[in-house]
Motif scaffolding. Structure first.
Motif, short mmCIF file in Angstrom:
data_model
loop_
_atom_site.label_atom_id
_atom_site.label_comp_id
_atom_site.label_asym_id
_atom_site.label_seq_id
_atom_site.Cartn_x
_atom_site.Cartn_y
_atom_site.Cartn_z
N ILE A 130 0.93 -1.37 0.01
CA ILE A 130 -0.03 -0.01 0.01
C ILE A 130 0.84 1.32 0.01
CG2 ILE A 130 -1.99 1.10 1.13
CD1 ILE A 130 -2.74 -1.79 0.40
N ILE A 131 0.63 2.09 -0.87
CA ILE A 131 1.41 3.49 -1.11
C ILE A 131 0.69 4.44 -0.68
CG2 ILE A 131 3.06 4.84 -2.52
CD1 ILE A 131 4.06 2.02 -2.35
N GLY A 132 0.81 4.90 0.47
CA GLY A 132 0.01 6.22 0.79
C GLY A 132 -1.04 5.42 1.97
N LYS B 11 -0.34 -10.89 3.58
CA LYS B 11 0.97 -10.17 3.67
C LYS B 11 0.95 -8.91 3.27
CE LYS B 11 5.85 -11.07 2.47
NZ LYS B 11 6.66 -11.87 1.62
N VAL B 12 1.04 -7.71 3.96
CA VAL B 12 0.82 -6.48 3.52
C VAL B 12 2.00 -5.57 4.10
CG1 VAL B 12 -0.62 -4.35 3.89
CG2 VAL B 12 -1.60 -6.55 3.55
N THR B 13 2.45 -4.88 3.27
CA THR B 13 3.43 -3.92 3.39
C THR B 13 2.82 -2.21 3.35
OG1 THR B 13 5.44 -5.40 2.92
CG2 THR B 13 5.75 -2.87 3.04
N VAL C 230 3.42 1.65 3.04
CA VAL C 230 4.58 2.74 3.00
C VAL C 230 4.00 3.91 3.35
CG1 VAL C 230 6.21 3.89 1.20
CG2 VAL C 230 5.61 1.38 1.03
N ALA C 231 4.39 4.44 4.39
CA ALA C 231 3.80 5.65 4.87
C ALA C 231 5.01 6.77 5.50
CB ALA C 231 2.87 5.47 6.08
N ARG C 232 4.83 7.56 6.26
CA ARG C 232 5.71 8.49 6.54
C ARG C 232 5.41 9.22 7.96
NH1 ARG C 232 5.43 12.41 1.27
NH2 ARG C 232 3.43 13.29 1.75
N GLY C 233 6.16 9.92 8.50
CA GLY C 233 5.96 11.09 9.58
C GLY C 233 5.36 10.20 10.64
N LYS C 234 4.75 10.92 11.70
CA LYS C 234 4.31 10.52 12.69
C LYS C 234 3.33 9.40 12.65
CE LYS C 234 4.74 14.93 15.77
NZ LYS C 234 6.15 14.83 15.09
N HIS C 235 2.76 9.33 11.58
CA HIS C 235 1.62 8.53 11.26
C HIS C 235 2.32 7.10 11.14
CE1 HIS C 235 -2.13 6.82 10.05
NE2 HIS C 235 -1.81 6.59 8.49
N LEU C 236 3.55 7.11 10.53
CA LEU C 236 4.31 5.83 10.27
C LEU C 236 4.83 5.38 11.66
CD1 LEU C 236 5.80 3.52 8.65
CD2 LEU C 236 7.83 5.34 8.41
N ALA D 198 5.94 -2.05 7.82
CA ALA D 198 5.42 -0.61 7.86
C ALA D 198 6.78 0.14 7.57
CB ALA D 198 4.68 -0.07 8.97
N THR D 199 7.05 1.07 6.60
CA THR D 199 8.09 1.63 6.43
C THR D 199 7.98 3.04 5.56
OG1 THR D 199 10.40 1.30 5.49
CG2 THR D 199 8.63 0.26 4.40
N GLN D 200 9.05 3.81 5.44
CA GLN D 200 8.96 4.92 4.59
C GLN D 200 10.03 4.50 3.43
OE1 GLN D 200 9.92 8.87 6.30
NE2 GLN D 200 10.44 9.75 4.51
N SER D 201 10.76 3.60 3.50
CA SER D 201 11.71 3.48 2.58
C SER D 201 11.50 2.21 1.58
CB SER D 201 13.17 3.02 3.35
OG SER D 201 14.31 2.39 2.12
#
Length: 313
Positions: free
Chosen positions: A6-8, A26-28, A30-36, A60-63
């Motif tokens: 999931i992107i976003g 199996k789910v990855t 991709v998020a960022r910031g405080k939410h991640l 769960a990752t930003q990279s």
């Protein structure tokens, strides 16, 4: 087991990605910031009118560098971020990866297919009212969630059935469309019609429909979008404007569209991809779009200001 990325992880990606992960798949994310950070620490919490749940996804990752090859990628960013997202996910593709953009807007699959192999892109849309309530928490507060998807060439293929299996196991309503272009344009007509005028009037969907003047502006906005769709050879039915007006009449009285909320709150919005897209396509195709042009022109200064503020942060 299929690996879904999931992107976003906003209202859409958080809900549907959360449901897929909650079903044991199996789910990855991709998020960022405080939410991640919150998801990594405490898992993803989904508050839903259909039942709350909490899930710890596979990753769960930003990279992107940390993400394994994907079998299915759902792009759940805002529509203006689609091109960037498509470029970002290139390393995640193997020859059978299926990419499904789920943004509001009419041309997202085309944007993705301009960057990735067109054969790996399918079209889709979702129906849900949801948002990030706070970091790590998704609130689903309206609509029975539904995901509609299909091959761009309208075929019912083995791989589209495999995608359906992922969604069926996740337990949310999903439908393979016989003509995904019509489905996308039908939702686009609804969301673009209420978003721009909602931002301009600062009124709820119910208030706009109730008022004689704004109801007629809603109808004219939808009619212009219909004419552009027909000129682009999208097989929308000639009853679509009446269907959209009926759909608007059935919304919760106090409902507002996410783009409307973004504009009012001074955030970058999907204005360019909604009313702006219709104005641009109208000019290209020789179709007059006076109401969409008026709405877009009035809101564009706010949009430019929001983007300048966002870029300077």
């Amino acid at each position: 087991m299929m690996h879904t990325v999931i992107i976003g992880v906003g209202g859409v990606g958080g809900f549907f990605g959360g449901k897929i992960a909650h079903s044991g798949q199996k789910v990855t994310l991709v998020a960022r910031g405080k939410h991640l950070e919150a998801i990594q620490s405490n898992g993803l919490q989904v508050k839903s009118i259909d039942g709350d749940f909490k899930v710890h996804p596979y990753r769960a990752t930003q990279s992107i560098d940390e993400v394994e090859k994907a079998d299915l990628i759902l792009i759940c960013t805002k529509s203006w971020q689609v091109t960037e997202a498509a470029t970002l996910i290139k390393p995640l593709l193997h020859k059978d990866t299926v990419v499904l953009p789920l943004q509001n807007g009419a041309d997202n699959a085309a944007k993705v297919a301009s960057i990735l192999p067109k054969t790996q892109v399918i079209g889709g849309l979702c129906k849900i009212y949801s948002k990030i309530e706070e970091p790590g928490v998704i609130s689903h507060f309206g609509f029975r969630p539904e995901l509609i998807f299909g091959e761009l060439d309208k075929q019912i293929t083995p791989r589209i059935q495999k995608v359906k299996e992922v969604f069926d196991k996740a337990g949310f309503t999903n439908t393979i469309s016989k003509d995904i272009h019509v489905a996308i344009w039908s939702k686009f007509m609804f969301i673009a019609t209420v978003s721009g005028l909602g931002a301009l009037t600062r009124a709820t969907i119910g208030e706009m429909y109730e008022n004689t003047y704004t109801r007629e502006m809603l109808r004219q906005t939808a009619t212009e979008i219909y004419r552009v769709a027909i000129a682009k050879n999208v097989a929308v039915p000639n009853t679509i404007v009446e269907q959209i007006m009926h759909m608007i009449s059935q919304q919760p009285y106090n409902a507002t569209a996410s783009t409307q909320r973004d504009i009012i709150q001074g955030r970058p919005s999907e204005l360019e991809n909604f009313n702006g897209f219709i104005v641009t396509e109208g000019k290209r195709l020789g179709i007059e779009t006076p109401i969409n042009s008026f709405t877009y022109s009035c809101l564009q200064p706010m949009e430019a200001k929001a983007r300048n503020l966002s870029d300077s942060k």
